[in-house]
Design a protein around this motif. Structure first.
Motif, mmCIF file in Angstrom:
data_model
loop_
_atom_site.group_PDB
_atom_site.id
_atom_site.type_symbol
_atom_site.label_atom_id
_atom_site.label_comp_id
_atom_site.label_asym_id
_atom_site.label_seq_id
_atom_site.Cartn_x
_atom_site.Cartn_y
_atom_site.Cartn_z
ATOM 1 N N SER A 86 45.020 52.957 -8.747
ATOM 2 C CA SER A 86 45.292 51.711 -9.468
ATOM 3 C C SER A 86 44.956 51.898 -10.929
ATOM 4 C CB SER A 86 44.476 50.560 -8.880
ATOM 5 O OG SER A 86 43.105 50.817 -9.055
ATOM 6 N N GLY A 87 45.417 50.974 -11.739
ATOM 7 C CA GLY A 87 45.126 50.999 -13.165
ATOM 8 C C GLY A 87 45.107 49.580 -13.668
ATOM 9 N N ARG A 88 45.338 49.406 -14.978
ATOM 10 C CA ARG A 88 45.265 48.080 -15.562
ATOM 11 C C ARG A 88 46.421 47.194 -15.118
ATOM 12 N NH1 ARG A 88 44.722 51.260 -20.989
ATOM 13 N NH2 ARG A 88 46.247 52.344 -19.733
ATOM 14 N N THR A 89 47.586 47.817 -14.839
ATOM 15 C CA THR A 89 48.758 47.028 -14.495
ATOM 16 C C THR A 89 49.005 46.939 -13.003
ATOM 17 O OG1 THR A 89 49.803 47.729 -16.516
ATOM 18 C CG2 THR A 89 51.273 46.914 -14.796
ATOM 19 N N GLY A 90 48.777 48.068 -12.318
ATOM 20 C CA GLY A 90 49.285 48.116 -10.959
ATOM 21 C C GLY A 90 48.318 48.666 -9.936
ATOM 22 N N ILE A 91 48.726 48.456 -8.678
ATOM 23 C CA ILE A 91 47.989 48.945 -7.520
ATOM 24 C C ILE A 91 49.025 49.678 -6.676
ATOM 25 C CG2 ILE A 91 46.577 48.227 -5.554
ATOM 26 C CD1 ILE A 91 46.123 45.577 -7.127
ATOM 27 N N ARG A 116 49.547 43.700 -10.870
ATOM 28 C CA ARG A 116 48.365 42.842 -10.775
ATOM 29 C C ARG A 116 48.706 41.446 -11.295
ATOM 30 N NH1 ARG A 116 43.439 45.310 -10.158
ATOM 31 N NH2 ARG A 116 43.355 47.539 -10.555
ATOM 32 N N LEU A 117 47.753 40.558 -11.080
ATOM 33 C CA LEU A 117 47.902 39.183 -11.561
ATOM 34 C C LEU A 117 48.288 39.168 -13.050
ATOM 35 C CD1 LEU A 117 47.331 36.276 -10.582
ATOM 36 C CD2 LEU A 117 45.005 36.578 -11.443
ATOM 37 N N CYS A 120 53.265 41.139 -14.303
ATOM 38 C CA CYS A 120 54.675 41.385 -13.950
ATOM 39 C C CYS A 120 55.464 41.828 -15.169
ATOM 40 C CB CYS A 120 55.315 40.140 -13.360
ATOM 41 S SG CYS A 120 54.737 39.792 -11.706
ATOM 42 N N ALA A 121 55.164 41.246 -16.324
ATOM 43 C CA ALA A 121 55.929 41.592 -17.527
ATOM 44 C C ALA A 121 55.760 43.078 -17.843
ATOM 45 C CB ALA A 121 55.471 40.744 -18.705
ATOM 46 N N ASP A 122 54.553 43.607 -17.604
ATOM 47 C CA ASP A 122 54.325 45.029 -17.862
ATOM 48 C C ASP A 122 55.150 45.896 -16.912
ATOM 49 O OD1 ASP A 122 52.538 44.479 -19.870
ATOM 50 O OD2 ASP A 122 50.819 44.446 -18.539
ATOM 51 N N LEU A 123 55.268 45.421 -15.678
ATOM 52 C CA LEU A 123 56.058 46.191 -14.713
ATOM 53 C C LEU A 123 57.556 46.117 -15.053
ATOM 54 C CD1 LEU A 123 54.735 47.812 -12.520
ATOM 55 C CD2 LEU A 123 55.427 46.111 -10.856
ATOM 56 N N LEU A 158 47.837 37.579 0.908
ATOM 57 C CA LEU A 158 48.044 38.894 1.525
ATOM 58 C C LEU A 158 46.692 39.533 1.786
ATOM 59 C CD1 LEU A 158 51.011 40.182 -0.634
ATOM 60 C CD2 LEU A 158 51.024 38.781 1.425
ATOM 61 N N LYS A 159 46.557 40.162 2.951
ATOM 62 C CA LYS A 159 45.232 40.532 3.412
ATOM 63 C C LYS A 159 44.803 41.968 3.105
ATOM 64 C CE LYS A 159 42.477 38.627 5.293
ATOM 65 N NZ LYS A 159 41.344 37.991 4.593
ATOM 66 N N LEU A 160 45.516 42.660 2.245
ATOM 67 C CA LEU A 160 45.045 44.013 1.924
ATOM 68 C C LEU A 160 43.931 43.908 0.903
ATOM 69 C CD1 LEU A 160 48.499 45.259 2.158
ATOM 70 C CD2 LEU A 160 46.635 46.715 2.952
ATOM 71 N N ILE A 161 42.859 44.631 1.131
ATOM 72 C CA ILE A 161 41.675 44.495 0.272
ATOM 73 C C ILE A 161 42.056 44.548 -1.207
ATOM 74 C CG2 ILE A 161 39.468 45.541 -0.373
ATOM 75 C CD1 ILE A 161 39.113 45.228 2.504
ATOM 76 N N LYS A 162 42.803 45.588 -1.567
ATOM 77 C CA LYS A 162 43.127 45.759 -2.979
ATOM 78 C C LYS A 162 44.141 44.729 -3.462
ATOM 79 C CE LYS A 162 40.787 49.478 -3.863
ATOM 80 N NZ LYS A 162 39.750 49.551 -4.879
ATOM 81 N N LEU A 163 44.803 44.084 -2.508
ATOM 82 C CA LEU A 163 45.839 43.125 -2.914
ATOM 83 C C LEU A 163 45.322 41.696 -3.006
ATOM 84 C CD1 LEU A 163 49.014 44.319 -1.048
ATOM 85 C CD2 LEU A 163 48.431 44.579 -3.421
ATOM 86 N N ILE A 164 44.055 41.525 -2.714
ATOM 87 C CA ILE A 164 43.515 40.157 -2.749
ATOM 88 C C ILE A 164 43.751 39.546 -4.129
ATOM 89 C CG2 ILE A 164 41.273 38.946 -2.805
ATOM 90 C CD1 ILE A 164 41.180 39.757 0.002
ATOM 91 N N ILE A 165 43.752 40.416 -5.123
ATOM 92 C CA ILE A 165 43.986 39.971 -6.495
ATOM 93 C C ILE A 165 45.376 39.329 -6.667
ATOM 94 C CG2 ILE A 165 44.922 42.148 -7.390
ATOM 95 C CD1 ILE A 165 42.775 41.680 -9.676
ATOM 96 N N LEU A 166 46.284 39.636 -5.739
ATOM 97 C CA LEU A 166 47.646 39.104 -5.860
ATOM 98 C C LEU A 166 47.824 37.772 -5.134
ATOM 99 C CD1 LEU A 166 49.559 42.402 -5.143
ATOM 100 C CD2 LEU A 166 49.378 41.254 -7.317
ATOM 101 N N ARG A 167 46.732 37.142 -4.762
ATOM 102 C CA ARG A 167 46.858 35.982 -3.892
ATOM 103 C C ARG A 167 47.260 34.705 -4.607
ATOM 104 N NH1 ARG A 167 40.566 34.796 -2.926
ATOM 105 N NH2 ARG A 167 40.062 34.931 -5.107
#
Ligand code: ATP
Length: 291
Positions: A86-91, A116-117, A120-123, A158-167
């Motif tokens: 992961s980084g500043r923009t993505g997982i 990440r939260l 999206c614009a960066d992606l 979404l229940k993935l640990i690293k994805l909790i940030i996307l909730r």
């Protein structure tokens, strides 16, 4: 014989993902649609006034015409597998049980980079650079299978640990689908002259399209080309006629410029040399992209 899945073949992604809503826990399927990016999402940076003319072109290089056939209509259905980084923009995750709606197409190993939260614009930005550099996909950068997005159904997490940030704080799910690459450069080993040469010319490639990416030149953003097989083979560069064993990733801080390929190569190589010297000495030194 299986046909190749080319980068614009996939129109829809169906992601099966563990999720919860209040006390309910279940698997939900999220349908992500491919995003059509506007060609002018990124405009070339203007040449600074008073800049040394020898380092600049009259106009930024024009995007070469796409060599891909018309867009396809495949659906990719998958679960997520392993967290890769992961980084500043993505997982970034690898996939498991990935299938295409037409199984006669070859499916390379892919990864999903989730924004990440509020990123999206960066992606979107990064995806634009993948389109801009289509002729370098499989040469110097990974093959990119598109940017996809969906609304997460309201209230679901979404229940993935690293994805909790996307909730639930925002309900847009945005992913970039890329070819899976190999590992990072080793730390504390001598960098052979051949490897130095390969990486120097790798970073030269994007300069032929006027792309400046010095802020993204970091240890974490240099990955080995996919092993072939099972991955797809490395392609020959249309600019340097070389085949590289490595790939650059991560272009959300890149810029399209009027700088000459030579000027860009000098800048990119300066950053790269710091990284390689530090790796030989046994540590990671990232001069680009400091927060
Ligand atoms: N195509 C890929 N194949 C395999 N691993 C990958 C791939 N893309 C990314 N990764 C892994 O995920 C990590 C983070 O990816 P990436 O650099 O794209 O994220 P980012 O949020 O843009 O990072 P940064 O903070 O540098 O902007 C990488 O360092 C790498 O370990």
């Amino acid at each position: 014989m299986s046909k190749l899945t080319i980068q614009n073949s996939i129109r829809k992604v169906v992601l099966h993902c563990d999720a919860s809503q209040d006390t309910v826990r279940t698997t939900i399927s999220i349908e992500l649609k491919r995003v059509k990016l506007p060609n002018d999402l990124i405009r070339p940076r203007k040449r600074p006034t008073g800049a040394f003319a020898g380092y600049f072109l009259e106009e930024a290089p024009i995007r070469p015409p796409s060599a891909l056939p018309p867009p396809g209509d495949l659906t990719l259905e998958t679960n997520l597998s392993t967290f890769l980084g992961s980084g500043r923009t993505g997982i970034v995750y690898s996939l498991e049980n990935a299938v295409l709606s037409d199984s006669t197409h070859f499916l390379p190993e892919l990864v999903f980079k989730f924004a990440r939260l509020h990123r999206c614009a960066d992606l979107y930005r990064e995806a634009w650079f993948y389109e801009e550099m289509e002729c370098l996909q499989g040469v110097a950068i990974p093959r990119c299978y598109g940017l996809f997005e969906a609304e997460i159904p309201p209230g679901w997490m979404l229940k993935l640990i690293k994805l909790i940030i996307l909730r639930s704080t925002r309900n847009k799910l945005c992913i970039l689908v890329e070819e899976r690459l190999g590992g990072h450069l080793s730390i504390g080993s001598p960098v052979s002259p051949e490897l130095r040469e390969d990486l120097n010319t790798l970073f030269e490639e994007i300069g032929h399209l006027g792309v400046l990416s010095e802020n993204d030149i970091r240890y974490a953003n240099i990955l080995q080309a996919p092993a072939c097989p099972p991955g797809l083979p490395s392609l020959v560069s249309p600019f340097t006629f070389r085949t590289h064993g490595w790939r650059m990733i991560d272009f959300e801080m890149a810029a399209k410029t009027q700088q000459t390929a030579r000027a860009l190569a000098i800048g990119h190589q300066e950053y790269l040399e710091y990284i390689l010297d530090a790796l030989e000495a046994g540590y990671v030194c990232d001069v680009g992209g400091s927060d």
